[in-house]
Design a protein around this motif. Sequence first.
Motif, PDB file in Angstrom:
ATOM      1  N   GLU A  78       1.538   2.305  -4.157  1.00 35.28           N
ATOM      2  CA  GLU A  78       1.015   3.045  -3.002  1.00 35.28           C
ATOM      3  C   GLU A  78       1.055   2.218  -1.718  1.00 35.28           C
ATOM      4  OE1 GLU A  78       0.730   6.187  -2.686  1.00 35.28           O
ATOM      5  OE2 GLU A  78       1.272   6.287  -4.800  1.00 35.28           O
ATOM      6  N   HIS A  81       4.429   2.710  -0.470  1.00 35.10           N
ATOM      7  CA  HIS A  81       4.581   4.046   0.139  1.00 35.10           C
ATOM      8  C   HIS A  81       4.037   4.061   1.562  1.00 35.10           C
ATOM      9  CE1 HIS A  81       4.746   6.497  -3.894  1.00 35.10           C
ATOM     10  NE2 HIS A  81       5.761   5.656  -3.735  1.00 35.10           N
ATOM     11  N   GLU A  89       2.096   9.715   3.740  1.00 33.17           N
ATOM     12  CA  GLU A  89       0.885   9.310   3.025  1.00 33.17           C
ATOM     13  C   GLU A  89      -0.373   9.687   3.812  1.00 33.17           C
ATOM     14  OE1 GLU A  89       0.999   7.860  -0.199  1.00 33.17           O
ATOM     15  OE2 GLU A  89       3.124   8.331  -0.041  1.00 33.17           O
ATOM     16  N   GLU A 129      -2.845  11.093  -5.901  1.00 31.56           N
ATOM     17  CA  GLU A 129      -1.493  11.132  -6.463  1.00 31.56           C
ATOM     18  C   GLU A 129      -1.448  10.798  -7.948  1.00 31.56           C
ATOM     19  OE1 GLU A 129       1.902   9.659  -4.115  1.00 31.56           O
ATOM     20  OE2 GLU A 129       0.362   8.893  -2.771  1.00 31.56           O
TER      21      GLU A 129
HETATM   22 ZN   LIG Z   1       2.369   7.687  -2.553  1.00 31.91          ZN
END
Ligand SMILES: [Zn+2]
Length: 228
Positions: A78, A81, A89, A129
């Motif tokens: 993450e 990301h 995001e 997520e």
């Molecule tokens: Zn993500």
Amino acid sequence: MDKEKLKSYVADFVYGATDGTVTTFAVVSGVAGAGLSPSIVIILGLANLFADGFSMGISSYLAGKSRREYYERLKGIEAQHIKKNPYHERALIREMFWKRGFRGSLLDKIVSKITGKKENWIDMLMSKEHGVIDESSSPLQDAVATFSAFVTIGSISLLPFIYALFRPIEHAFLLSTIFTGLTFLLVGAAKGMIVKRNVMLSALEMFFIGGIAAALSYGVGFALQGLA
Ligand SMILES: [Zn+2]
């Protein structure tokens, strides 16, 4: 200590206590069924307490460690990301709060507050997520809680036999059965409280499961008593 952490230790304690009591009393009733002497009960009982308790502690530690590693790995993903595609995001966070009914400038404020601190942002994405939340409990402390519960609560079944070493008593097995029955009821009730189930039912369930394990073990000991 925060509430989640405490809950995790209490849960480990209850599972350790359950296993310690079931397995130790199984040893006690197996030996009693075979008609062996109280000192054999103590030797086998203690061996079970430490060997099985240690093995349970180790597996609790390993399970906790792999949960933690999994969590850290997802966190790394993450973080990547956010670095590569912050717009997407951020939109995910916005969507989370939009779905909960937030609109307009309040929604903007929440989103910028959360995405303003990377740690919070990542934690939110983890639940959104991946459906995981940080349990924040330490694998080592979980393992210690499991082991100490196993040994302390499990040893209750042995107390009458240990007492009998110093002052011979006639009904050590009967006393052990009563102590263990009460322990099952209490541990079952504690378990019910943690998982928020009917406390009385949970206590009785534990009492019967433990009782069946003990009866099986007594039966095996009784059937094989000629061997000892
Ligand atoms: Zn993500």
